[in-house]
Design an enzyme around this catalytic site. Structure first.
Site, PDB file in Angstrom:
ATOM      1  N   SER A 146      -3.357   6.119   9.347  1.00  0.00           N
ATOM      2  CA  SER A 146      -3.199   4.666   9.317  1.00  0.00           C
ATOM      3  C   SER A 146      -4.490   4.048   9.853  1.00  0.00           C
ATOM      4  O   SER A 146      -4.909   4.353  10.971  1.00  0.00           O
ATOM      5  CB  SER A 146      -2.002   4.297  10.203  1.00  0.00           C
ATOM      6  OG  SER A 146      -1.886   2.908  10.345  1.00  0.00           O
ATOM      7  N   LYS A 172      -3.474   4.797   4.679  1.00  0.00           N
ATOM      8  CA  LYS A 172      -2.739   3.530   4.839  1.00  0.00           C
ATOM      9  C   LYS A 172      -3.678   2.520   5.478  1.00  0.00           C
ATOM     10  O   LYS A 172      -4.323   2.810   6.485  1.00  0.00           O
ATOM     11  CB  LYS A 172      -1.512   3.778   5.715  1.00  0.00           C
ATOM     12  CG  LYS A 172      -0.910   2.556   6.395  1.00  0.00           C
ATOM     13  CD  LYS A 172       0.481   2.880   6.929  1.00  0.00           C
ATOM     14  CE  LYS A 172       0.790   2.135   8.228  1.00  0.00           C
ATOM     15  NZ  LYS A 172       2.125   2.489   8.750  1.00  0.00           N
ATOM     16  N   LYS A 174      -4.062  -1.275   7.115  1.00  0.00           N
ATOM     17  CA  LYS A 174      -3.358  -2.426   7.674  1.00  0.00           C
ATOM     18  C   LYS A 174      -3.915  -3.682   6.994  1.00  0.00           C
ATOM     19  O   LYS A 174      -5.132  -3.822   6.828  1.00  0.00           O
ATOM     20  CB  LYS A 174      -3.608  -2.503   9.184  1.00  0.00           C
ATOM     21  CG  LYS A 174      -2.927  -1.382   9.954  1.00  0.00           C
ATOM     22  CD  LYS A 174      -1.429  -1.580   9.986  1.00  0.00           C
ATOM     23  CE  LYS A 174      -0.769  -0.535  10.876  1.00  0.00           C
ATOM     24  NZ  LYS A 174       0.694  -0.748  10.947  1.00  0.00           N
ATOM     25  N   ASP A 199       0.056  -1.735   4.771  1.00  0.00           N
ATOM     26  CA  ASP A 199       1.106  -2.092   5.738  1.00  0.00           C
ATOM     27  C   ASP A 199       0.795  -3.478   6.293  1.00  0.00           C
ATOM     28  O   ASP A 199      -0.243  -3.680   6.927  1.00  0.00           O
ATOM     29  CB  ASP A 199       1.148  -1.056   6.876  1.00  0.00           C
ATOM     30  CG  ASP A 199       2.276  -1.318   7.877  1.00  0.00           C
ATOM     31  OD1 ASP A 199       3.044  -2.300   7.688  1.00  0.00           O
ATOM     32  OD2 ASP A 199       2.384  -0.546   8.860  1.00  0.00           O
ATOM     33  N   GLU A 224       4.166  -1.638   2.743  1.00  0.00           N
ATOM     34  CA  GLU A 224       5.077  -1.500   3.876  1.00  0.00           C
ATOM     35  C   GLU A 224       5.296  -2.846   4.558  1.00  0.00           C
ATOM     36  O   GLU A 224       4.343  -3.568   4.845  1.00  0.00           O
ATOM     37  CB  GLU A 224       4.455  -0.483   4.844  1.00  0.00           C
ATOM     38  CG  GLU A 224       5.291  -0.173   6.071  1.00  0.00           C
ATOM     39  CD  GLU A 224       4.643   0.908   6.940  1.00  0.00           C
ATOM     40  OE1 GLU A 224       3.782   1.669   6.436  1.00  0.00           O
ATOM     41  OE2 GLU A 224       4.980   0.974   8.131  1.00  0.00           O
ATOM     42  N   ASP A 249       9.834  -0.834   7.289  1.00  0.00           N
ATOM     43  CA  ASP A 249       9.580  -0.264   8.616  1.00  0.00           C
ATOM     44  C   ASP A 249      10.428  -1.082   9.597  1.00  0.00           C
ATOM     45  O   ASP A 249      11.615  -0.795   9.801  1.00  0.00           O
ATOM     46  CB  ASP A 249       8.064  -0.334   8.908  1.00  0.00           C
ATOM     47  CG  ASP A 249       7.682   0.109  10.315  1.00  0.00           C
ATOM     48  OD1 ASP A 249       8.572   0.435  11.104  1.00  0.00           O
ATOM     49  OD2 ASP A 249       6.465   0.116  10.642  1.00  0.00           O
ATOM     50  N   LYS A 273      11.079   5.560  12.002  1.00  0.00           N
ATOM     51  CA  LYS A 273      10.518   5.758  13.343  1.00  0.00           C
ATOM     52  C   LYS A 273      11.666   6.012  14.301  1.00  0.00           C
ATOM     53  O   LYS A 273      12.542   5.153  14.470  1.00  0.00           O
ATOM     54  CB  LYS A 273       9.755   4.514  13.806  1.00  0.00           C
ATOM     55  CG  LYS A 273       8.402   4.355  13.159  1.00  0.00           C
ATOM     56  CD  LYS A 273       7.627   3.192  13.729  1.00  0.00           C
ATOM     57  CE  LYS A 273       6.386   2.959  12.896  1.00  0.00           C
ATOM     58  NZ  LYS A 273       5.813   1.625  13.114  1.00  0.00           N
ATOM     59  N   GLY A 301       4.709   6.279  12.870  1.00  0.00           N
ATOM     60  CA  GLY A 301       4.218   6.548  14.218  1.00  0.00           C
ATOM     61  C   GLY A 301       3.874   5.275  14.938  1.00  0.00           C
ATOM     62  O   GLY A 301       3.808   4.187  14.333  1.00  0.00           O
TER      63      GLY A 301
HETATM   64  O1  OSB Z   1       3.572  -0.495  11.593  1.00  0.00           O
HETATM   65  O2  OSB Z   1       3.454   1.591  11.362  1.00  0.00           O
HETATM   66  C1  OSB Z   1       3.235   0.589  12.047  1.00  0.00           C
HETATM   67  C2  OSB Z   1       1.283   1.508  15.195  1.00  0.00           C
HETATM   68  C3  OSB Z   1       1.842   0.646  16.113  1.00  0.00           C
HETATM   69  C4  OSB Z   1       2.808  -0.235  15.695  1.00  0.00           C
HETATM   70  C5  OSB Z   1       3.215  -0.262  14.358  1.00  0.00           C
HETATM   71  C6  OSB Z   1       2.665   0.624  13.440  1.00  0.00           C
HETATM   72  C7  OSB Z   1       1.659   1.500  13.867  1.00  0.00           C
HETATM   73  C8  OSB Z   1       0.966   2.442  12.973  1.00  0.00           C
HETATM   74  C9  OSB Z   1       0.408   3.672  13.615  1.00  0.00           C
HETATM   75  O3  OSB Z   1       0.751   2.222  11.796  1.00  0.00           O
HETATM   76  C10 OSB Z   1       0.519   4.933  12.845  1.00  0.00           C
HETATM   77  C11 OSB Z   1       0.179   6.122  13.719  1.00  0.00           C
HETATM   78  O4  OSB Z   1       0.877   6.386  14.735  1.00  0.00           O
HETATM   79  O5  OSB Z   1      -0.798   6.812  13.422  1.00  0.00           O
HETATM   80 MG    MG Z   2       4.521  -0.240   9.747  1.00  0.00          MG
END
Ligand code: OSB
Ligand code: MG
Length: 384
Positions: A146, A172, A174, A199, A224, A249, A273, A301
């Site tokens: 990510s 992925k 953001k 995401d 996402e 999510d 999660k 995660g």
């Molecule tokens: O939206 O998936 C998410 C991290 C903190 C809060 C929300 C998210 C995330 C990540 C991290 O995308 C993914 C990872 O742990 O590598």
């Molecule tokens: Mg997410």
């Protein structure tokens, strides 16, 4: 299997610096904050769990401080001295306390770890035993990475290149309003064939449907959580306008939420999660629904420490977790984690489940103490 009796529980709130800040539509974070749960059984076995959490209520409603409060004032007094026949019975022991999924998930994870260790088995095999017959652990999880919001498009393409070179097979990105179409276009132009997804962490509104539909041209694996965390209904309306599959999510906080999302056509893929849904027992119920309904599934995660990462890898190694999970190698996050050995990216973009019983990684007490001190210092300096 041998039951456990919970003798004591100690909470460790830690602050671990990331190698690089992680920016999402919520803002940028420089450190991992977590509440680690150390549970000791009457037989002297120690189980570890992580409350995957942040210092502020951004992703979820909870914070590290609320988790400490809910656990120490309510949940721990209810379970000290009690026996647990099987971790799947544990949720009933704290059922009278509502919500606070991230806190309860960390506690339940410590129970799962202690139970697996007591029965001298890997946590992944214990999970597999709780799934339907034929769902043996694959012993490794297929993973992706990510990538946070970068200062520029060039920086984004550079980070993607670096991660692909390291061996990650799914990227992925953001996104947020105003940082979406151009970033997808730039990365797609540089890498026409990679598994790519976005995401949004709830940054968009239903009125943005037309803009989101423009993302269809980039052959995304999924988008996402485009809309609000508490809005399953509008995700259903949006999915009807997109070719790209909607992955939920934030919106799926329980098996029941998942059933609603399926019913209204709001979900094409699930990011599961453990913290968000309140623990691994609920994860197993969700896993069952996904395999029954053939809903693609992966494990999300929250930049966990090795404690949470090890448990997540153990779950993500189940066979119906059939898309790459958001669990990257240790060196993607930290210079030195609180556990050893580190997770290292293996062939075909995988992380191996550790060999030992339970979560299979060892806590490094000195690093744990330093990470606890860092949390205390941060608060002494005024928090945030
Ligand atoms: O939206 O998936 C998410 C991290 C903190 C809060 C929300 C998210 C995330 C990540 C991290 O995308 C993914 C990872 O742990 O590598
Ligand atoms: Mg997410």
């Amino acid at each position: 299997m041998k039951p456990i009796t919970i003798k004591s529980v100690e909470l460790h709130t830690v602050c671990l610096p990331y190698l690089a800040p992680f920016e999402t539509s919520f803002g940028a974070e420089t450190d991992k904050i977590a509440v680690l749960v150390e549970l000791t059984t009457a037989a002297g076995v120690i189980g570890w769990g992580e409350c995957s959490i942040e210092w502020w209520p951004g992703y979820g409603h909870e914070t590290a401080v609320t988790a400490q409060h809910i656990l120490s004032e309510f949940m721990l007094p209810a379970i000290i001295g009690e026996s647990v026949e099987h971790p799947r019975e544990f949720p009933a022991m704290i059922k009278r306390f509502r919500g606070n999924h991230h806190a309860r998930a960390g506690l339940e994870a410590a129970v799962w770890d202690a139970f697996a260790k007591t029965n001298d088995m890997r946590l992944t095999d214990l999970f597999a035993r709780c799934a339907s017959p034929g769902h043996e652990s694959e012993g490794r999880a297929t993973v992706g990475v990510s990538i946070g919001i970068q200062p520029s498009l060039d920086d984004t393409v550079a980070v993607v290149c670096k991660r692909l070179k390291e061996g990650y097979g799914r990227i992925k990105l953001k996104i947020k309003r105003g940082w979406d179409i151009e970033v997808a276009r730039a990365v797609r132009a540089a890498h026409p064939d990679i598994l790519l997804m976005l995401d949004a962490n709830s940054d968009y509104h239903p009125e943005d449907a037309e803009r989101l539909a423009q993302l269809d041209q980039f052959k995304l694996l999924m988008i996402e959580q485009p809309l609000a965390h508490d809005d399953i209904y509008d995700h259903g309306k949006l999915q009807k306008r997109l070719r790209t599959r909607v992955c939920l999510d934030e919106s799926v906080k329980s098996a029941s939420d998942l059933q609603i999302a399926l019913q209204v056509g709001a979900i094409g893929i699930l990011n599961l999660k453990p913290a968000r849904v309140g623990g691994f027992s609920e994860c197993l119920e969700i896993y069952r629904i996904c395999s029954e309904k053939s809903l693609p599934l992966w494990v999300g995660g929250m930049l966990e420490t090795g404690v949470g990462r090890a448990a997540n890898v153990s779950f993500a190694a189940l066979p119906a977790v059939n898309l790459p999970s958001d669990i990257s190698a240790t060196d993607r996050y930290f210079a030195a984690d609180v556990t050893e050995p580190p997770f290292v990216l293996g062939p075909e973009s995988t992380l191996a489940v550790p060999d030992g019983a339970g979560i299979g990684v060892e806590i490094q007490r000195e690093r744990l103490a330093a990470a606890k001190q860092r949390w205390l210092n941060r608060n002494a300096n005024g928090g945030a």
